[in-house]
Design a protein around this motif. Structure first.
Motif, PDB file in Angstrom:
ATOM      1  N   LEU A 108       0.846  -1.186   0.000  1.00 26.66           N
ATOM      2  CA  LEU A 108       0.000   0.000   0.000  1.00 26.66           C
ATOM      3  C   LEU A 108       0.886   1.241   0.000  1.00 26.66           C
ATOM      4  N   LYS A 109       0.357   2.322  -0.555  1.00 24.68           N
ATOM      5  CA  LYS A 109       1.014   3.623  -0.478  1.00 24.68           C
ATOM      6  C   LYS A 109       0.071   4.569   0.241  1.00 24.68           C
ATOM      7  N   MET A 110       0.565   5.313   1.216  1.00 21.66           N
ATOM      8  CA  MET A 110      -0.318   6.047   2.117  1.00 21.66           C
ATOM      9  C   MET A 110       0.181   7.452   2.384  1.00 21.66           C
ATOM     10  N   ARG A 111      -0.757   8.392   2.461  1.00 19.25           N
ATOM     11  CA  ARG A 111      -0.503   9.720   3.019  1.00 19.25           C
ATOM     12  C   ARG A 111      -1.456   9.913   4.190  1.00 19.25           C
ATOM     13  N   VAL A 112      -1.008  10.703   5.168  1.00 28.09           N
ATOM     14  CA  VAL A 112      -1.788  10.819   6.395  1.00 28.09           C
ATOM     15  C   VAL A 112      -1.901  12.277   6.824  1.00 28.09           C
ATOM     16  N   TRP A 113      -3.100  12.606   7.298  1.00 27.79           N
ATOM     17  CA  TRP A 113      -3.349  13.879   7.984  1.00 27.79           C
ATOM     18  C   TRP A 113      -3.642  13.541   9.440  1.00 27.79           C
ATOM     19  N   GLU A 114      -2.728  13.906  10.342  1.00 27.20           N
ATOM     20  CA  GLU A 114      -2.893  13.564  11.747  1.00 27.20           C
ATOM     21  C   GLU A 114      -3.595  14.696  12.489  1.00 27.20           C
ATOM     22  N   ARG A 115      -4.572  14.307  13.301  1.00 22.37           N
ATOM     23  CA  ARG A 115      -5.290  15.320  14.068  1.00 22.37           C
ATOM     24  C   ARG A 115      -4.307  16.024  15.002  1.00 22.37           C
ATOM     25  N   GLY A 116      -4.365  17.335  14.973  1.00 22.16           N
ATOM     26  CA  GLY A 116      -3.501  18.114  15.850  1.00 22.16           C
ATOM     27  C   GLY A 116      -2.124  18.389  15.305  1.00 22.16           C
ATOM     28  N   SER A 117      -1.725  17.728  14.207  1.00 17.95           N
ATOM     29  CA  SER A 117      -0.374  17.921  13.679  1.00 17.95           C
ATOM     30  C   SER A 117      -0.331  18.206  12.186  1.00 17.95           C
ATOM     31  N   GLY A 118      -1.383  17.865  11.437  1.00 17.72           N
ATOM     32  CA  GLY A 118      -1.376  18.045   9.992  1.00 17.72           C
ATOM     33  C   GLY A 118      -0.734  16.871   9.284  1.00 17.72           C
ATOM     34  N   GLU A 119      -0.276  17.089   8.043  1.00 21.93           N
ATOM     35  CA  GLU A 119       0.361  15.998   7.314  1.00 21.93           C
ATOM     36  C   GLU A 119       1.722  15.698   7.926  1.00 21.93           C
ATOM     37  N   THR A 120       1.983  14.428   8.176  1.00 20.86           N
ATOM     38  CA  THR A 120       3.267  13.989   8.699  1.00 20.86           C
ATOM     39  C   THR A 120       3.893  12.990   7.729  1.00 20.86           C
ATOM     40  N   PHE A 121       5.179  12.732   7.924  1.00 22.54           N
ATOM     41  CA  PHE A 121       5.894  11.824   7.034  1.00 22.54           C
ATOM     42  C   PHE A 121       5.486  10.367   7.242  1.00 22.54           C
ATOM     43  N   ALA A 122       4.947  10.052   8.408  1.00 20.72           N
ATOM     44  CA  ALA A 122       4.555   8.677   8.691  1.00 20.72           C
ATOM     45  C   ALA A 122       3.617   8.668   9.888  1.00 20.72           C
ATOM     46  N   CYS A 123       2.805   7.629   9.961  1.00 19.60           N
ATOM     47  CA  CYS A 123       1.932   7.411  11.117  1.00 19.60           C
ATOM     48  C   CYS A 123       1.787   5.916  11.307  1.00 19.60           C
ATOM     49  N   GLY A 124       2.335   5.407  12.409  1.00 20.70           N
ATOM     50  CA  GLY A 124       2.314   3.962  12.653  1.00 20.70           C
ATOM     51  C   GLY A 124       0.919   3.421  12.855  1.00 20.70           C
ATOM     52  N   THR A 125       0.130   4.088  13.700  1.00 15.96           N
ATOM     53  CA  THR A 125      -1.244   3.620  13.912  1.00 15.96           C
ATOM     54  C   THR A 125      -2.058   3.768  12.635  1.00 15.96           C
ATOM     55  N   GLY A 126      -1.754   4.813  11.847  1.00 18.10           N
ATOM     56  CA  GLY A 126      -2.456   4.996  10.580  1.00 18.10           C
ATOM     57  C   GLY A 126      -2.140   3.901   9.586  1.00 18.10           C
ATOM     58  N   ALA A 127      -0.876   3.464   9.548  1.00 15.30           N
ATOM     59  CA  ALA A 127      -0.500   2.352   8.681  1.00 15.30           C
ATOM     60  C   ALA A 127      -1.218   1.075   9.113  1.00 15.30           C
ATOM     61  N   CYS A 128      -1.313   0.859  10.428  1.00 15.84           N
ATOM     62  CA  CYS A 128      -2.038  -0.309  10.945  1.00 15.84           C
ATOM     63  C   CYS A 128      -3.512  -0.242  10.557  1.00 15.84           C
ATOM     64  N   ALA A 129      -4.131   0.926  10.763  1.00 11.30           N
ATOM     65  CA  ALA A 129      -5.545   1.085  10.427  1.00 11.30           C
ATOM     66  C   ALA A 129      -5.779   0.879   8.935  1.00 11.30           C
ATOM     67  N   SER A 130      -4.840   1.331   8.109  1.00 12.16           N
ATOM     68  CA  SER A 130      -4.979   1.191   6.660  1.00 12.16           C
ATOM     69  C   SER A 130      -4.950  -0.273   6.238  1.00 12.16           C
ATOM     70  N   VAL A 131      -4.063  -1.055   6.850  1.00 13.97           N
ATOM     71  CA  VAL A 131      -4.004  -2.479   6.518  1.00 13.97           C
ATOM     72  C   VAL A 131      -5.260  -3.193   7.013  1.00 13.97           C
ATOM     73  N   VAL A 132      -5.727  -2.848   8.202  1.00 11.98           N
ATOM     74  CA  VAL A 132      -6.982  -3.434   8.693  1.00 11.98           C
ATOM     75  C   VAL A 132      -8.111  -3.130   7.726  1.00 11.98           C
ATOM     76  N   ALA A 133      -8.222  -1.863   7.310  1.00 12.36           N
ATOM     77  CA  ALA A 133      -9.270  -1.476   6.364  1.00 12.36           C
ATOM     78  C   ALA A 133      -9.121  -2.202   5.034  1.00 12.36           C
ATOM     79  N   ALA A 134      -7.860  -2.392   4.595  1.00 12.37           N
ATOM     80  CA  ALA A 134      -7.621  -3.093   3.335  1.00 12.37           C
ATOM     81  C   ALA A 134      -8.044  -4.558   3.422  1.00 12.37           C
ATOM     82  N   VAL A 135      -7.789  -5.180   4.565  1.00 16.24           N
ATOM     83  CA  VAL A 135      -8.179  -6.581   4.743  1.00 16.24           C
ATOM     84  C   VAL A 135      -9.694  -6.723   4.772  1.00 16.24           C
ATOM     85  N   ILE A 136     -10.384  -5.887   5.548  1.00 23.48           N
ATOM     86  CA  ILE A 136     -11.838  -6.056   5.679  1.00 23.48           C
ATOM     87  C   ILE A 136     -12.579  -5.621   4.415  1.00 23.48           C
ATOM     88  N   ASN A 137     -11.889  -4.863   3.541  1.00 20.73           N
ATOM     89  CA  ASN A 137     -12.470  -4.525   2.237  1.00 20.73           C
ATOM     90  C   ASN A 137     -11.935  -5.431   1.127  1.00 20.73           C
TER      91      ASN A 137
END
Length: 276
Positions: free
Chosen positions: A200-229
């Motif tokens: 997967l390729k991902m960009r993230v907008w983190e609440r309270g911080s804006g766009e960041t270079f990476a988000c570990g929990t966001g990467a986890c959530a993205s894979v979970v979403a990819a699996v259930i879809n």
């Protein structure tokens, strides 16, 4: 320190207390008048784990969990000889997380983190909806309809699959999702491009911080979403490409999520802070 460019200022609070961490986070995060970071992390003693991590966003709000930061906490306590253990338990606002450190030349260079169970129940994320789970549901934002899947990894995420993440006007769309009325505690938003069933390729907008270079929990959530879809397979390791590098994520059959990634030390120093 940083995990894939997701950089935080870390303070050893085992023998000192920070009275105003919210205000201090705003100060140190400023890249012109402070140190410059995505936020502030306090490494604290714990009565239920080896250490406790408290993390604050660049706007001063306290977050529940940060996957990139927790790897760096593991690196800090090992490299500074606060522990000689490579298997650690770190307490967070979203519960105790288990880390296994990778050691090279007597230094921790990476960590695998058991991030716990992914939460899909809307009420627990939370999402204001009549659906028990918010999976591939349409949302109208900025005049466009997006199919959104919501996941909590101890903090809330909205995942949107798209054809080209680089073309997303994230600086416009990100704040609209973050502050949408469906998300009473605001939300982190991931735009995800499917490369193949294991990438997967991902960009993230983190609440309270804006766009960041990476988000570990966001990467986890993205894979979970990819699996259930049905875009990725359960139990298989998925590479998530972020602006700062790659994370390896596995959504296991028992609904827990494993995250593997690096942790990097940048510098140590002191700063005269008006608020501490």
């Amino acid at each position: 320190m940083h995990g894939l460019g997701n950089d935080y200022v870390y303070i050893n609070c085992l023998h000192q207390k920070i009275k105003h961490p919210n205000e201090l986070s705003v100060f140190v995060s400023d890249r012109h008048f402070g140190i410059g970071s995505d936020g502030l992390v306090l490494i604290c003693p714990s009565d239920k784990a080896d250490f406790e991590m408290r993390m604050f966003n660049a706007d001063g709000s306290e977050g529940n969990m940060c996957g990139n930061a927790i790897r760096c906490v593991g690196k800090y306590v090992y490299d500074n000889r606060l522990t000689d253990q490579t298997d650690l338990e770190i307490d967070t606002k979203s519960g105790v997380k288990q880390l296994n450190l990778t050691i090279e030349n007597h230094r921790a260079v990476a960590a695998e983190v058991n991030m716990g169970e992914a939460v899909l129940r809307s009420r627990s994320i939370p999402v204001e909806t009549d659906y028990d789970e918010f999976i591939s549901q349409p949302m109208l934002v900025h005049g466009e309809v997006y199919l959104v899947t919501c996941v909590s990894m101890g903090n809330p995420h909205a995942v949107i699959f798209c054809d080209d993440v680089d073309s997303i006007p994230l600086e416009i769309i990100g704040p609209l999702f973050e502050n949408h009325e469906k998300f009473p505690e605001r939300i982190n938003t991931e735009f995800v491009q499917l490369i193949d069933r294991s990438t997967l390729k991902m960009r993230v907008w983190e609440r309270g911080s804006g766009e960041t270079f990476a988000c570990g929990t966001g990467a986890c959530a993205s894979v979970v979403a990819a699996v259930i879809n049905d875009h990725c397979d359960p139990g298989s390791e998925v590479t998530v490409r972020l602006k700062g590098g790659e994370l390896k994520i596995t959504y296991q059959e028992d609904h827990t999520v494993l995250m593997k990634g690096p942790a990097t030390h940048v510098f140590d120093g002191t700063i005269d802070a008006p608020i501490a």
